[in-house]
Motif scaffolding. Structure first.
Motif, PDB file in Angstrom:
ATOM      1  N   LEU A 198      23.762-118.624  40.064  1.00 40.44           N
ATOM      2  CA  LEU A 198      22.525-119.324  39.715  1.00 40.44           C
ATOM      3  C   LEU A 198      21.409-118.322  39.409  1.00 40.44           C
ATOM      4  CD1 LEU A 198      22.349-122.287  42.264  1.00 40.44           C
ATOM      5  CD2 LEU A 198      23.102-122.314  39.886  1.00 40.44           C
ATOM      6  N   PRO A 199      20.709-118.491  38.304  1.00 45.07           N
ATOM      7  CA  PRO A 199      19.628-117.552  37.972  1.00 45.07           C
ATOM      8  C   PRO A 199      18.355-117.787  38.784  1.00 45.07           C
ATOM      9  CG  PRO A 199      19.797-119.242  36.282  1.00 45.07           C
ATOM     10  CD  PRO A 199      20.956-119.464  37.216  1.00 45.07           C
ATOM     11  N   GLY A 200      18.130-119.023  39.226  1.00 44.88           N
ATOM     12  CA  GLY A 200      16.891-119.379  39.903  1.00 44.88           C
ATOM     13  C   GLY A 200      16.498-118.501  41.073  1.00 44.88           C
ATOM     14  N   PRO A 201      17.413-118.246  42.026  1.00 41.43           N
ATOM     15  CA  PRO A 201      17.035-117.442  43.207  1.00 41.43           C
ATOM     16  C   PRO A 201      16.665-115.996  42.893  1.00 41.43           C
ATOM     17  CG  PRO A 201      19.010-118.728  43.631  1.00 41.43           C
ATOM     18  CD  PRO A 201      18.751-118.833  42.165  1.00 41.43           C
ATOM     19  N   TRP A 202      16.954-115.538  41.678  1.00 43.90           N
ATOM     20  CA  TRP A 202      16.714-114.137  41.340  1.00 43.90           C
ATOM     21  C   TRP A 202      15.504-113.942  40.439  1.00 43.90           C
ATOM     22  CZ3 TRP A 202      19.890-110.876  43.890  1.00 43.90           C
ATOM     23  CH2 TRP A 202      21.076-111.417  44.393  1.00 43.90           C
TER      24      TRP A 202
END
Length: 237
Positions: A221-225
Motif C-alpha cells: 500500500l502506498p498510503g502509509p509511506w
C-alpha cells in the motif's frame, strides 16, 4: 557537486524490506520440499535438521528487515498522517525488536514468535527454555497485533480503497493471536502435552500466514509511506 556515493534511503527501500520480511516469515513452506522436513507431527522442524537452520536464519533476517521497514516508515513523515499510523510503525518496530531478541535465545523453539512452543518448553523444563524467551515471544505477538489494528484504523480513516483488505487482515491476525495466546496459557497450565518442545504446528502456521499478509499489505500500500500534502492557507478575499 553532489556526493553520488552517499547512501540514500527512501520509501521504496522500506516497502521492499516489509515484503522481503513477509517472504522470510513464509519459509516454513519449505518443509514440503526439504529432505526430512515433511510429515512433522506438529513440529515446525526437527532439532538439527536443515529446516531448523533455514527457519532460524530466515526469522532472524525477517526481524531485521521489519526493523528497517519500521524505521523508514517512521522517518517518512508519519506525524503528518495522524496518531494511528505512528502507533502502527512504533508497534512494528517493537515487533521486530522482540522477534530479533527472541531469536537470539538458545532453546528448542525454531520460530521466535512461537508462544506455544516457548510456553510448552518452559512448562516441561526443556533444556534452553527460559521465561525471557516466552515473554519476548508474547511481546512480539501483541506488538504485531497492535501494528496491524492501528494500520487498519489509519487506512479506514484515510478512506483508502484497500481499507477492507487491511481490516480483513487485521481480523485474521486478531483471531490467530488470540488462539495462539489462549492455547499457550492452556498448554502451560497443563504442564505441556508430553512432547518436549513441540510447536503446535497448524496454529503457528496460521499465525505466520497472518504476519506475512500484514507485512505484504504494509509494504504494497502506498498510503502509509506517503507524506500527506500540506494545504496552502486559503487566500483572504
Amino acid at each position: 557537486m553532489p556526493n553520488t556515493g552517499q547512501l540514500h534511503w527512501d520509501h521504496r527501500d522500506g516497502r521492499v524490506a516489509a515484503v522481503a520480511a513477509a517472504i522470510a516469515y513464509s519459509f516454513w513452506v519449505l518443509e514440503i520440499v526439504l529432505p526430512g522436513a515433511a510429515g512433522e507431527q506438529g513440529a515446525l522442524a526437527t532439532a538439527g535438521s536443515t529446516l531448523q537452520v533455514v527457519l532460524e536464519n530466515a526469522h532472524r533476517t525477517a526481524a531485521i528487515l521489519v526493523l528497517v521497514a519500521a524505521g523508514l516508515g517512521m522517518a517518512l513523515g508519519v506525524r503528518r498522517h495522524g496518531r494511528a499510523l505512528t502507533v502502527s510503525w512504533v508497534s512494528t518496530a517493537v515487533f521486530g525488536a522482540a522477534s530479533l531478541a527472541a531469536s537470539l535465545f538458545s532453546g528448542p523453539c525454531v520460530v521466535s514468535t512461537d508462544v506455544s512452543c516457548a510456553s510448552e518448553s518452559l512448562a516441561e523444563g526443556v533444556a534452553g527454555a527460559s521465561v525471557a524467551q516466552a515473554l519476548t515471544a508474547v511481546l512480539a505477538v501483541l506488538a504485531a497485533l497492535a501494528a496491524v489494528v492501528a494500520l487498519a484504523v489509519d487506512r479506514w480513516s484515510a478512506a483508502d480503497r484497500a481499507r477492507l483488505l487491511v481490516v480483513t487482515v487485521a481480523v485474521l491476525q486478531v483471531v490467530a493471536a488470540t488462539l495462539v495466546l489462549v492455547t499457550a496459557v492452556v498448554v502451560y497450565a497443563s504442564s505441556g502435552d508430553g512432547a518436549s518442545g513441540v510447536a503446535l504446528g497448524l496454529l503457528e502456521r496460521f499465525h505466520l500466514v497472518t504476519l506475512a499478509l500484514w507485512l505484504v499489505v504494509a509494504g504494497v500500500l502506498p498510503g502509509p509511506w506517503k507524506k500527506t500534502p500540506v494545504r496552502a492557507p486559503a487566500a483572504v478575499r
